[in-house]
Design an enzyme around this catalytic site. Structure first.
Site, short mmCIF file in Angstrom:
data_model
loop_
_atom_site.label_atom_id
_atom_site.label_comp_id
_atom_site.label_asym_id
_atom_site.label_seq_id
_atom_site.Cartn_x
_atom_site.Cartn_y
_atom_site.Cartn_z
N GLY A 100 0.80 -1.21 0.00
CA GLY A 100 0.00 0.00 0.00
C GLY A 100 0.84 1.26 0.00
O GLY A 100 1.92 1.33 -0.61
N SER A 101 0.37 2.26 0.72
CA SER A 101 0.99 3.59 0.68
C SER A 101 2.36 3.66 1.32
O SER A 101 3.03 4.70 1.21
CB SER A 101 0.06 4.61 1.34
OG SER A 101 -1.16 4.70 0.65
N THR A 102 2.80 2.61 1.99
CA THR A 102 4.12 2.66 2.62
C THR A 102 5.25 2.77 1.60
O THR A 102 6.36 3.15 1.96
CB THR A 102 4.37 1.41 3.50
OG1 THR A 102 4.23 0.24 2.71
CG2 THR A 102 3.39 1.36 4.66
N SER B 88 -1.32 11.30 1.24
CA SER B 88 -1.27 9.95 0.67
C SER B 88 -2.03 9.88 -0.66
O SER B 88 -2.92 9.04 -0.87
CB SER B 88 -1.84 8.93 1.66
OG SER B 88 -1.43 7.63 1.31
#
EC number: 3.4.16.4
Length: 610
Positions: free
Chosen positions: A326-328, A379
């Site tokens: 994901g957004s990591t 994000s």
């Protein structure tokens, strides 16, 4: 008239009679003397011959024994008199970085029966002793007798393994013929559930089955030695023949800090319970050395008592389970764009809605345009997608690989997965190039993500991870620009300030939260994984931490709401427990320069906006 002299005649007659009656003058005895003489000589000769033959036989037998069949007979003699006693090597201990025991071998006893001897000595007839033995073994007297009689031809039968010494000593005092006590060891794990997935466990014979116990088994087992002696018929040692040296097992000192490990596990266990989640995982890494200081998964299990434990509880999910990150991964997209020169640090990016291959790129909090800082703070999927489309796919794949994604961590732990990156693909659709930028279409383990953030924390220096204590620290390899990486870390601090839930009082922290949908049977389902990954303190990063909560079902499921508070608790404890100097006060006096707002629509430059 003639007169005879009668007296003379009678005298002659008497003389003749005397001669006839004397045994020594009897003529017929002469042949008897010759026969006796011959018989005695023959018997003497026969005896002599027999004696000589006997001596020859003895000499021949001695020669046979000494030369022709010496080895066989010597072996037979050795079987009767030589005894080989094992000198056991105790399995090494597993220690944390400060010498605290995580796994240790405890002396125990094995209760062994020799059914042949027991039946021969009629040991079973002593009902009182047999009943006492059965009680100590947790068996009925009848079951014990049946077991021994069933194996009547056996000379070795385990009745019980890993019996406590107090029980073993009582059984020894029963003095039952045919009952033998052997020394063995049982593995004991003082930290129980807290370090179970890292340390692992052994089987009843001391062979590593999971975790460090298996990965470092060759170091932990050592090698048994032996002592060979000669004993007389009473069992007394009469000669010391030889020794086979034993090689002591080695202790293994891990990079794990037992105090941090315990705290991390407690926080993860609590978060799983409060969020009604399937599982939770956290990994804490020392940025300077690459050492894994804590790696915990909940739910866990008790390695001291594994009866009825499901195999899924034994998985170290930090290395066995892969998720779409994901957004990591978004900070690495911005980093790549800056390194490749496809975006300027003060540039404004168009983040209006757009579609690729008929699919709309969606933002949770849509905005028309955003700076690089805002793209990470909000994000923005659209923002990182725009950046990714400016670069060839190989550029982003190279960055992911340099950060350690799709690469094994080489900790040596069994069952590690490397994830999916597809870095060598030749053809990429635009929608794939976009989704990869916000963490879909690729997978990684929590440990790999922790390594990636440790690389950010070291300002672009990649260091291999280690599960054992590292001294001195590894120099590492620079894979990202120091200046650009510091810029990214500075943006992550702004993300933490905006999120608030991940902040740590007294310290500057940089984080990126992420939320990814789960895939089941090849399709996305309404289940989520909540990530928070970050570093601290920002002024001089020491720790990188990743927290993952898998499928929270208590209501909230975003990383910023579910995993960020756990991140704050763990990171705060680690910083304070190791007396890391606070740096938040210095941050209050720093001023942030306002970035020039240059708007770009797609690939085309627009006018400046103040």
């Amino acid at each position: 008239m003639v007169k005879f002299n009668s007296s003379r005649k009678s005298g002659k007659s008497k003389k003749t009679i005397r001669k006839l009656t004397a045994p020594e003058t009897v003529k017929q005895n002469k042949p008897q003397k010759v026969f006796e003489k011959c018989f005695m000589r023959g018997r003497y000769m026969l005896s002599t011959v027999l004696i000589l033959l006997g001596l020859c036989a003895l000499v021949a037998r001695a020669a046979y024994v000494q030369s022709i069949n010496a080895d066989t007979l010597s072996n037979e003699a050795d079987k009767r008199s030589l005894r080989k006693d094992e000198v056991l090597s105790v399995r090494g201990s597993i220690l944390d970085r400060n010498g605290q025991l995580l796994s240790v071998s405890v002396p125990m006893s094995a209760i062994v029966a020799d059914p042949k001897t027991m039946l021969k000595e009629n040991s079973l007839a002593d009902k009182e002793r047999i009943a006492a033995l059965a009680e100590e073994l947790g068996m009925t007297e009848n079951d014990l007798v049946k077991k021994i009689e069933k194996n009547s031809k056996s000379g070795y039968l385990y009745l019980a393994r890993q019996v406590e010494l107090s029980k073993a000593n009582y059984i020894r005092r029963l003095k039952i013929k045919g009952i033998i006590l052997e020394t063995e060891h049982r593995r004991f794990y003082p930290r129980v559930e807290e370090a179970a997935h890292v340390v692992g466990y052994t089987d009843i014979d001391g062979n590593g089955i999971e975790g460090i116990e298996k990965s470092f088994n060759s170091l932990l087992v050592g090698k048994d030695g032996s002592r060979t002696v000669r004993k007389d018929k009473r069992g007394n040692i009469v000669a010391h023949i030889s020794d086979e040296k034993k090689y002591d097992a080695q202790d293994v000192t891990l990079s794990i800090d037992e105090k941090l490990q315990s705290m991390v596990y407690r926080e993860i266990k609590k978060a799983v319970s409060e969020n009604n989640a399937e599982s939770g995982t956290a990994v804490l890494v020392d940025v300077r050395t690459g050492e894994v200081l804590a790696m915990a998964t909940a739910p866990s299990y008790n390695p001291n008592n594994r009866v009825g434990v499901k195999s899924e509880l034994m998985r170290n999910r930090a290395i066995t389970d892969t998720f779409e990150p994901g957004s990591t991964v978004k900070p690495f997209v911005v980093l790549t764009a800056l390194q490749r020169g496809v975006v300027k640090r003060d540039e404004i990016i168009d983040t209006t809605s757009f579609k690729l291959s008929g699919k709309e790129i969606v933002d949770v909090a849509p905005r028309a345009q955003q700076t690089l800082d805002e793209i990470l703070m909000n994000s923005s999927n659209r923002g990182v997608s725009r950046l990714a489309l400016r670069m060839p796919p190989s550029a982003l794949m190279e960055t992911y690989q340099n950060a350690g994604l799709s690469k094994p961590t080489d900790l040596g732990l069994i069952g590690e997965q490397v994830g999916i990156l597809n870095a060598n693909r030749k053809r990429w659709a635009d929608i794939e190039r976009a989704t990869v930028a916000y963490g879909y279409g690729i997978t990684a383990t929590p440990l790999q993500i922790a390594r990636a953030y440790a690389t950010l924390g070291s300002f672009g220096v990649y260091r291999p991870l280690s599960i054992t204590k590292v001294d001195p620290p590894v120099i590492g390899k620079r894979v990202f620009s120091e200046k650009i990486t510091k810029d990214i870390v500075g943006i992550l601090e702004k993300v933490a300030i905006k999120n608030k839930r991940a902040m740590v009082e007294g310290y500057r922290v940089g984080v990126k939260t992420g939320t990814a949908r789960k895939i089941e049977n090849g399709h996305y389902v309404n289940k989520y994984v909540a990530f928070t990954a970050g570093i601290a303190p920002i002024s001089d990063p020491r720790y990188a931490l990743v927290v993952l909560i898998n499928d929270p079902k208590a209501g909230e499921y975003y990383g910023g709401a579910v995993s960020a508070p756990v991140f704050s608790n763990i990171m705060g404890y680690a910083l304070r427990a190791n007396a890391i100097p606070q740096d938040a006060e210095a941050a209050e006096n720093t001023t942030t320069k306002s970035a020039k707002r240059i708007v770009y629509i797609g690939e085309h430059k627009n006018q400046k906006v103040n």
